[in-house]
Motif scaffolding. Structure first.
Motif, mmCIF file in Angstrom:
data_model
loop_
_atom_site.group_PDB
_atom_site.id
_atom_site.type_symbol
_atom_site.label_atom_id
_atom_site.label_comp_id
_atom_site.label_asym_id
_atom_site.label_seq_id
_atom_site.Cartn_x
_atom_site.Cartn_y
_atom_site.Cartn_z
ATOM 1 N N GLY A 231 3.406 -128.333 -31.714
ATOM 2 C CA GLY A 231 3.889 -127.183 -30.950
ATOM 3 C C GLY A 231 3.710 -127.306 -29.455
ATOM 4 O O GLY A 231 4.234 -126.493 -28.697
ATOM 5 N N GLY A 232 2.970 -128.327 -28.998
ATOM 6 C CA GLY A 232 2.682 -128.449 -27.576
ATOM 7 C C GLY A 232 3.444 -129.563 -26.902
ATOM 8 O O GLY A 232 4.304 -130.208 -27.498
ATOM 9 N N PHE A 233 3.093 -129.809 -25.639
ATOM 10 C CA PHE A 233 3.817 -130.773 -24.819
ATOM 11 C C PHE A 233 2.996 -132.039 -24.545
ATOM 12 O O PHE A 233 3.433 -132.891 -23.783
ATOM 13 N N PHE A 234 1.812 -132.160 -25.173
ATOM 14 C CA PHE A 234 0.965 -133.347 -25.003
ATOM 15 C C PHE A 234 0.486 -133.807 -26.379
ATOM 16 O O PHE A 234 -0.684 -134.058 -26.598
ATOM 17 N N ALA A 235 1.418 -133.935 -27.288
ATOM 18 C CA ALA A 235 1.131 -134.125 -28.712
ATOM 19 C C ALA A 235 0.258 -135.355 -28.961
ATOM 20 O O ALA A 235 0.429 -136.397 -28.334
ATOM 21 N N GLU B 225 -5.932 -135.883 -26.436
ATOM 22 C CA GLU B 225 -6.990 -134.931 -26.115
ATOM 23 C C GLU B 225 -6.503 -133.822 -25.184
ATOM 24 O O GLU B 225 -7.169 -132.798 -25.022
ATOM 25 N N LEU B 226 -5.321 -134.002 -24.584
ATOM 26 C CA LEU B 226 -4.789 -133.017 -23.652
ATOM 27 C C LEU B 226 -4.092 -131.860 -24.350
ATOM 28 O O LEU B 226 -3.797 -130.839 -23.728
ATOM 29 N N SER B 227 -3.816 -132.008 -25.644
ATOM 30 C CA SER B 227 -3.040 -131.000 -26.365
ATOM 31 C C SER B 227 -3.892 -129.782 -26.701
ATOM 32 O O SER B 227 -5.039 -129.903 -27.161
ATOM 33 N N ALA B 228 -3.318 -128.596 -26.511
ATOM 34 C CA ALA B 228 -3.983 -127.350 -26.886
ATOM 35 C C ALA B 228 -3.563 -126.882 -28.271
ATOM 36 O O ALA B 228 -4.145 -125.933 -28.805
ATOM 37 N N ALA C 291 1.667 -118.452 -13.824
ATOM 38 C CA ALA C 291 0.582 -119.036 -14.618
ATOM 39 C C ALA C 291 0.750 -120.546 -14.729
ATOM 40 O O ALA C 291 -0.232 -121.299 -14.667
ATOM 41 N N ILE C 292 1.994 -121.018 -14.894
ATOM 42 C CA ILE C 292 2.254 -122.454 -14.927
ATOM 43 C C ILE C 292 1.856 -123.084 -13.610
ATOM 44 O O ILE C 292 1.148 -124.106 -13.568
ATOM 45 N N ASP C 293 2.296 -122.490 -12.510
ATOM 46 C CA ASP C 293 1.982 -123.032 -11.183
ATOM 47 C C ASP C 293 0.473 -123.078 -10.954
ATOM 48 O O ASP C 293 -0.058 -124.053 -10.396
ATOM 49 N N ALA C 294 -0.237 -122.039 -11.406
ATOM 50 C CA ALA C 294 -1.688 -121.983 -11.199
ATOM 51 C C ALA C 294 -2.404 -123.063 -12.006
ATOM 52 O O ALA C 294 -3.364 -123.677 -11.521
ATOM 53 N N MET C 295 -1.946 -123.327 -13.230
ATOM 54 C CA MET C 295 -2.603 -124.355 -14.050
ATOM 55 C C MET C 295 -2.335 -125.748 -13.479
ATOM 56 O O MET C 295 -3.213 -126.620 -13.520
ATOM 57 N N ILE C 296 -1.143 -125.963 -12.946
ATOM 58 C CA ILE C 296 -0.856 -127.253 -12.309
ATOM 59 C C ILE C 296 -1.750 -127.440 -11.090
ATOM 60 O O ILE C 296 -2.315 -128.519 -10.867
ATOM 61 N N SER C 297 -1.923 -126.397 -10.306
ATOM 62 C CA SER C 297 -2.814 -126.482 -9.140
ATOM 63 C C SER C 297 -4.247 -126.795 -9.564
ATOM 64 O O SER C 297 -4.938 -127.592 -8.915
ATOM 65 N N VAL D 221 -5.300 -129.106 -18.119
ATOM 66 C CA VAL D 221 -4.070 -129.520 -18.803
ATOM 67 C C VAL D 221 -3.894 -128.740 -20.097
ATOM 68 O O VAL D 221 -2.784 -128.307 -20.434
ATOM 69 N N ARG D 222 -4.978 -128.537 -20.837
ATOM 70 C CA ARG D 222 -4.857 -127.745 -22.068
ATOM 71 C C ARG D 222 -4.434 -126.313 -21.754
ATOM 72 O O ARG D 222 -3.651 -125.707 -22.502
ATOM 73 N N ALA D 223 -4.951 -125.765 -20.662
ATOM 74 C CA ALA D 223 -4.540 -124.422 -20.270
ATOM 75 C C ALA D 223 -3.051 -124.389 -19.932
ATOM 76 O O ALA D 223 -2.336 -123.441 -20.291
ATOM 77 N N LEU D 224 -2.562 -125.431 -19.255
ATOM 78 C CA LEU D 224 -1.125 -125.526 -18.970
ATOM 79 C C LEU D 224 -0.326 -125.602 -20.269
ATOM 80 O O LEU D 224 0.688 -124.909 -20.434
ATOM 81 N N ASP D 225 -0.776 -126.429 -21.197
ATOM 82 C CA ASP D 225 -0.089 -126.566 -22.481
ATOM 83 C C ASP D 225 -0.015 -125.218 -23.191
ATOM 84 O O ASP D 225 1.017 -124.858 -23.775
ATOM 85 N N ARG D 226 -1.079 -124.434 -23.102
ATOM 86 C CA ARG D 226 -1.120 -123.123 -23.755
ATOM 87 C C ARG D 226 -0.100 -122.168 -23.125
ATOM 88 O O ARG D 226 0.587 -121.408 -23.830
ATOM 89 N N VAL D 227 0.034 -122.211 -21.803
ATOM 90 C CA VAL D 227 1.003 -121.337 -21.132
ATOM 91 C C VAL D 227 2.427 -121.752 -21.499
ATOM 92 O O VAL D 227 3.294 -120.903 -21.748
#
Length: 586
Positions: free
Chosen positions: A341-345, A348-351, A512-518, A533-539
């Motif tokens: 379901g995520g973008f880092f399948a 360890e980066l996947s949420a 929220a995406i922009d903040a997680m990338i920052s 990165v996991r927080a970004l994946d969650r958003v």
């Protein structure tokens, strides 16, 4: 040397890592995934599905030959492919930065020269930075604009200042900047497509071009960097020919006949039973299944949220429920695909399937109220159908969400409650597999009263419409590394949403995406980085911007056995630049 400076010398091959320290010690002799004794000579023919109308991969216009970057045009530093994100000296003899990474200084190797014999200078580096900042691809323009001051300290030393932006990746991004010859570039025509052979400092030169058909690269016998530790065992072929094919079946048939040397297989059905031809049965064709350490490259059906019908997240979630992965995987792909379901399948980066820890929750605190609880606690899972192609449970849940979003079934049609306009959209495809998946998905949507038409176009038109966001839905893949960084803004940052040529195809505009990338870009150590990165994946998962389709856990490579590869495989997988031609084979 000042305290906090990080030396990187080509002779000692010390590097700079995004987090932590480089893995290779000073004085290493070659990359661990290269064979330093690999024989030189022979020819590698690569078959490429597609076409080209330009030799400049650094501009938006045209379909460029991407291999020019790296084989012909070099950067200041080069990646260590056994590490998440570490660079070692190439054109740059040394690099210096401070702990806060507010600046970076590169000193150019005195031996570095372009293929015409002219030396690579600080002026060339500054020229390249300014040219790509103003006229390069959108990612170059976006990244290089973060430099607040650039200056040549002497003929071989250049310094970039970042004005305290809090972006620790910038020294590495500048290290990977392509370096172009100032004396050979016409700035006025740089953005125009061209078949003129580019001048670079790399191991190969473009020697023959047949427009739309093939490009031949010939090894430069006077290549300045052939003895650098980062290059030992690389660039082994005297000639590399890139042959282009317009049609997928013809592309594969050409490989079976030995017209090109290797192919990366992306179709499970073909990998499963398509290699039962005489050369493969007789051992003349080898098949390699390679496991990498990277996030798995997943395919998605992407919603263009710029279109009104996809603006509501409840609609996107409902349409995600209607995709029957189990039926498609069983009937089309021999069950060889997996889904995440995520973008880092698969990393360890996947949420996906993980509960957010205290660090993630702290980063996400301003946005927690609008994030689904099941994505935060890790219980969210993609729907699993009964594989019948007629799963009633998923249909009921999807129709309930669509009703909340203002759509009702009227007989066999789903209509917008206020306007009575039927829910219809177009899926743009360019390959047979994409078309098969789109048609199967269209069947599932029809059960919910939604009409999805499938339009097949050639690769050039598909790319142009994708770059200009001229579509309702497309299939796409975002390849990820173990050290995602500034490119994430290019993929789904707010500023990229309306910038032609970026890869924010879904049109995401979320603070929220922009903040997680920052948060990723200011992380000092690996644990904090992984948390961001996991927080970004969650958003991203919470936005339901794309329907996860599938991924393969391996790279599938078929090659004629006249081509050999090292026994060791890099963390990133296959690397043709480390291969060689077997002297005992024609």
């Amino acid at each position: 040397m000042l305290a906090g400076l990080v030396p990187v010398r080509a002779e000692g091959a010390q590097g700079i890592a995004m987090h932590g320290s480089p893995a290779l010690p000073a004085g290493f002799t070659h990359m661990p995934y290269a064979n330093p004794d690999a024989p030189k000579g022979g020819r590698l023919i690569q078959g490429i599905l597609g076409t080209f109308d330009s030799l400049n991969p650094l501009i938006v216009r045209g379909q460029a030959v991407q291999q020019v970057r790296g084989f012909v045009i070099e950067s200041l530093m080069t990646r260590g492919n056994d590490e998440a994100f570490t660079l070692y000296g190439l054109l740059a003899e040394s690099i210096e930065t401070n702990d806060a990474r507010t600046y970076v200084t590169f000193r150019i190797n005195p031996r570095a020269q372009f293929s015409d014999g002219r030396p690579v200078t600080a002026d060339d580096v500054l020229f390249s930075w300014e040219l790509l900042r103003d006229k390069g691809r959108p990612n170059h323009r976006q990244f290089y604009a973060k430099v607040t001051k650039a200056e040549a300290l002497d003929a071989r030393t250049v310094r970039f200042d970042f004005g305290g932006q809090g972006d620790r990746e910038l020294p590495l991004i500048l290290g990977l900047m392509p370096v172009l010859p100032k004396h050979a570039i016409d700035v006025a025509t740089f953005e125009d497509t061209s078949m003129a052979a580019p001048l670079g400092s790399g191991p190969y030169r473009v020697t023959t071009v047949k427009p739309g058909a093939s490009v031949t690269l010939t090894r430069n016998p006077d290549y300045w960097g052939r003895d650098l530790p980062v290059n030992r065992g690389l660039w082994n072929f005297d000639e590399i020919r890139l042959d282009f094919y317009r049609e997928a079946n013809g592309h594969f048939e050409a490989f079976k006949r030995g017209l090109y040397d290797y192919r990366v297989e992306n179709e499970p059905s073909r990998w499963h039973d398509g290699y039962d031809f005489p050369a493969a049965r007789g051992g003349d064709v080898a098949r390699d299944s390679i496991k990498t350490g990277l996030p798995k490259p997943s395919e998605f059906l992407v919603f263009n949220t710029r279109r009104p019908m996809f603006a509501d997240v409840r609609v996107r979630r409902a349409l995600t429920l209607l995709f029957d992965f189990e039926w498609i995987n069983r009937n089309y792909f021999f069950g060889l695909y997996t889904r995440s379901g995520g973008f880092f399948a698969g990393s360890e980066l996947s949420a996906y399937g993980r509960a957010a820890d205290s660090g993630e929750r702290a980063l996400l605190q301003p946005y927690l109220a609008r994030l689904p609880s099941e994505i935060l606690d890790g219980s969210f899972r993609l729907p699993v159908s009964d594989g019948s192609g007629r799963d009633r449970g998923a249909l009921r849940t999807a129709l309930a969400l669509l009703s909340q979003a203002g759509y009702d079934l009227d007989g066999n049609l789903l209509r917008q409650r206020g306007t009575k306009i039927p829910f219809t959209f177009e899926i743009l495809v360019t390959t047979r597999d994409q078309e098969r998946i789109a048609l199967a998905y269209g069947r599932d949507l029809k059960r919910a009263g939604i009409t999805a038409s499938v339009r097949s176009v050639d690769g050039v038109q598909f790319d142009q419409r994708r770059l200009n966001f001229d579509f309702d839905m497309i299939q796409n893949r975002w390849d990820q590394s173990l050290s995602p960084g500034n490119e994430q803004s290019f993929y789904w940052g707010t500023q990229a949403a309306d910038l032609t040529g970026t890869r924010n195809y879904m049109g995401a505009r979320d603070p929220a995406i922009d903040a997680m990338i920052s948060a990723m870009l200011v992380a000092h150590d690996r644990p904090d980085f992984v948390t961001a990165v996991r927080a970004l994946d969650r958003v991203l998962m919470s936005g339901f911007y794309a329907i996860p389709l599938y991924y393969v856990g391996e790279q599938w490579i078929a090659r004629w056995n006249r081509i050999e590869r090292p026994a060791a495989t890099a963390l990133t997988g296959y690397l043709p630049e480390t291969w060689w031609h077997r002297p005992d084979r024609k």
